[in-house]
Design an enzyme around this catalytic site. Structure first.
Site, PDB file in Angstrom:
ATOM      1  N   ARG A 105      42.430  57.702  48.591  1.00  0.00           N
ATOM      2  CA  ARG A 105      41.495  56.547  49.505  1.00  0.00           C
ATOM      3  C   ARG A 105      42.298  56.152  49.504  1.00  0.00           C
ATOM      4  NH1 ARG A 105      39.289  52.350  46.234  1.00  0.00           N
ATOM      5  NH2 ARG A 105      38.220  50.975  47.929  1.00  0.00           N
ATOM      6  N   HIS A 148      39.918  46.115  52.627  1.00  0.00           N
ATOM      7  CA  HIS A 148      40.571  45.625  51.149  1.00  0.00           C
ATOM      8  C   HIS A 148      41.601  44.609  51.377  1.00  0.00           C
ATOM      9  CE1 HIS A 148      41.399  47.780  47.503  1.00  0.00           C
ATOM     10  NE2 HIS A 148      42.216  47.429  46.955  1.00  0.00           N
ATOM     11  N   GLU A 193      35.784  46.133  46.888  1.00  0.00           N
ATOM     12  CA  GLU A 193      35.384  44.455  46.233  1.00  0.00           C
ATOM     13  C   GLU A 193      34.949  43.282  46.396  1.00  0.00           C
ATOM     14  OE1 GLU A 193      38.739  44.893  43.565  1.00  0.00           O
ATOM     15  OE2 GLU A 193      38.306  46.891  42.838  1.00  0.00           O
ATOM     16  N   ASN A 319      34.688  50.641  41.062  1.00  0.00           N
ATOM     17  CA  ASN A 319      36.185  50.950  40.617  1.00  0.00           C
ATOM     18  C   ASN A 319      35.494  49.743  39.121  1.00  0.00           C
ATOM     19  OD1 ASN A 319      36.818  51.218  42.965  1.00  0.00           O
ATOM     20  ND2 ASN A 319      37.699  49.263  43.337  1.00  0.00           N
ATOM     21  N   TYR A 321      37.908  48.614  35.247  1.00  0.00           N
ATOM     22  CA  TYR A 321      39.035  48.422  34.488  1.00  0.00           C
ATOM     23  C   TYR A 321      38.646  48.038  33.436  1.00  0.00           C
ATOM     24  CZ  TYR A 321      41.428  49.143  38.734  1.00  0.00           C
ATOM     25  OH  TYR A 321      41.870  49.727  40.671  1.00  0.00           O
ATOM     26  N   GLU A 377      38.197  53.449  42.098  1.00  0.00           N
ATOM     27  CA  GLU A 377      39.019  53.077  40.957  1.00  0.00           C
ATOM     28  C   GLU A 377      39.185  52.987  39.904  1.00  0.00           C
ATOM     29  OE1 GLU A 377      41.328  49.257  41.946  1.00  0.00           O
ATOM     30  OE2 GLU A 377      40.763  49.868  44.013  1.00  0.00           O
TER      31      GLU A 377
HETATM   32  O1  IFM Z   1      45.496  46.294  42.927  1.00  0.00           O
HETATM   33  C1  IFM Z   1      44.180  46.109  42.714  1.00  0.00           C
HETATM   34  C2  IFM Z   1      43.193  46.708  43.658  1.00  0.00           C
HETATM   35  O2  IFM Z   1      43.579  46.753  45.320  1.00  0.00           O
HETATM   36  C3  IFM Z   1      41.582  46.241  44.062  1.00  0.00           C
HETATM   37  N1  IFM Z   1      41.035  46.689  42.551  1.00  0.00           N
HETATM   38  C4  IFM Z   1      41.980  46.778  41.159  1.00  0.00           C
HETATM   39  C5  IFM Z   1      43.159  46.971  41.022  1.00  0.00           C
HETATM   40  C6  IFM Z   1      44.106  46.392  40.048  1.00  0.00           C
HETATM   41  O3  IFM Z   1      43.537  44.974  39.826  1.00  0.00           O
END
Ligand code: IFM
Length: 471
Positions: A105, A148, A193, A319, A321, A377
């Site tokens: 990606r 992005h 995002e 995505n 985290y 992600e």
């Molecule tokens: O590095 C970033 C990415 O560009 C977008 N999503 C979160 C990642 C980690 O913060």
């Protein structure tokens, strides 16, 4: 769900950590991740890796401008050189292929492919053509994100995402790219995002362009989503064989107590992080609770916009985290209540794989038209060091195993998840945190540009090899 929860604790059990040296990564035999059509890949983004910001006619982006301002990025870092991928792309593709990663990606830098008059910049286009052709030669599935975060600065000078016209300029850009690159892209994502672009860029100013006003955030979001909606039919017309979607970052909010006020706070947290984006895309309306949280910030929406925004998607990129534990702020909102004694990464983000599973299963019940999902992600930053030529990124190995177990649980609970991309292929420019935070499964020495495969990448490669060898 009981079985699913036990699978998470199994993945965290002492048996797993005792096994660390042998193979702490390979999913259990009954995991859906063994399915050969479950795509496993890695992700990057243009500004974070390419460098070469003023070569071959590339124009300045808002991140060039923002990172040049003192105090905006840790240590004054910028993306001027980054991983020098613009010059090292061939070796980087070889590295990706050598790891057996099946998907890549990447994102396109809008300021590299169009000039200030909106005309094509051939040299910039050729870079992406070469890159995508090589990926195809290697048999790698290509996911291309159009935006992005590196908006051309000349568009920001005319209001950026606060100017409705930027959405139309984005559709023109999508038109150019899909005409030029058709046949080399398996999946197009319009935006990465939009929450970050709108909230961090225009709401609190932590990201480029650095504006801070709640009304700006909601209006910028509306124009971003409109840009997505305007681009979709263009992509469909120019490149019918590819999939089309969008990538959203999602956040888990949990309540600090069982009190109704704290439960409401957690709900509002998720409205602000998730429903703000997913409701317009999948229900054709903004969540009204958002405007309880941020009174008076309703964006200007023209007739037909919501239909444009909510056109059907082929896939939704997710995505994920970490989670945020919240309590009521005593008024209309929430405040963070960081939990003690939990595992955290170099970013200070809590390691909380259950959040990924719970959000995915929740979306399945909230959105009856939820499209197939790719985890576009997931990953973590750690202060990785090369020692004797190796990087032993133990925490990342455990993180990936736990999150892949959570993905497997969501699949078993009926969510249609088709693939997973590691964030990131290599250490890179982590926005306001510069180069200090290392998210890669490949280490980058920024003084020499030497790449060193981390242990996590070796283990992913080992798993992929085993999976491929299965009859
Ligand atoms: O590095 C970033 C990415 O560009 C977008 N999503 C979160 C990642 C980690 O913060």
């Amino acid at each position: 769900m009981a079985n699913d929860a036990s699978a998470v604790s199994d993945a965290r059990s002492p048996a797993v950590s005792n096994d660390k040296l042998a193979d702490p990564f390979t999913p259990p035999a009954d995991s859906s991740l063994w399915r050969k059509n479950f795509l496993l890949g890695a992700a990057t983004a243009s500004y974070q890796i390419e460098g070469a910001v003023d070569e071959d006619g590339r124009l300045p982006s808002i991140w060039d401008t923002f990172s040049a301002k003192p105090g905006k990025v840790l240590a004054g870092d910028t993306g001027a050189v980054a991983c020098d991928h613009y010059h090292r792309w061939e070796a980087d593709v070889d590295m990706l292929a050598s790891l057996g990663l099946e998907g890549y990606r990447l994102s396109i830098a809008w300021p590299r492919v169009k000039d200030a008059a909106g005309l094509p910049n051939r040299k910039g286009l050729d870079f992406y053509k070469r890159l995508l052709n090589r990926l195809k030669e290697k048999g790698i599935t290509t996911f291309v994100t159009l935006y992005h975060w590196d908006l051309p600065q000349h568009l920001e000078d005319r209001g950026g995402w606060l100017n409705r016209d930027t959405a139309y300029r984005f559709a023109d850009y999508a038109d150019l790219m899909s005409r030029e690159l058709a046949g080399t892209v398996d999946a197009w994502a319009t935006l990465n995002e939009p929450w970050c672009s709108a909230y961090l860029g225009y709401g609190n100013g932590h990201h480029a362009p650095g504006l801070a006003d709640g009304r700006f955030a909601t209006q910028a979001m509306h124009h971003l989503l409109l840009a997505h909606g305007l681009a979709l039919p263009v992509l469909r017309a120019n490149d019918p064989a590819s999939q089309k979607g969008i990538v959203a970052n999602i956040g888990r909010g949990t309540a600090n107590s069982a009190s109704a006020a704290d439960q409401r706070a957690a709900h509002l947290f998720e409205v602000q992080h998730n429903a703000w984006i997913l409701d317009p895309l999948l229900k054709g309306a903004y969540p009204q609770d958002l405007f309880e949280l941020w009174p008076g910030t309703e964006p200007l929406v023209l007739d037909g916009d919501m239909q444009t925004i909510s056109a059907p998607l082929d896939f939704l990129g997710i995505n994920y985290y970490f989670r945020t534990n919240v309590a009521s702020d005593g008024a209309h909102g929430f405040r963070d209540v960081p939990l003690e004694g939990v595992e955290r990464t170099q970013m200070g983000w809590e390691v909380y794989p259950d959040g990924l599973r719970d959000l995915l299963t929740g979306f399945k019940s909230t959105y009856h038209n939820l499209p197939p999902i790719y985890i576009t992600e997931n990953g973590m930053a750690s202060d990785d060091k090369v020692i004797d030529g190796h990087v032993d990124d133990t925490q990342r190995i455990s993180f990936l195993k736990l999150h892949l177990a959570a993905v497997n649980q969501a699949i078993k609970a009926g969510v249609d998840i088709r693939g997973y991309f590691l964030w990131s292929l290599m250490d890179n420019f982590e926005w306001a945190f510069g180069y200090e935070r290392r998210f890669g499964v490949v280490h980058v020495d920024y003084s020499t540009q030497k790449r060193t495969i981390k242990r996590s990448a070796e283990l992913v490669a080992k798993f992929l090899k085993e999976r491929k060898a299965r009859v």
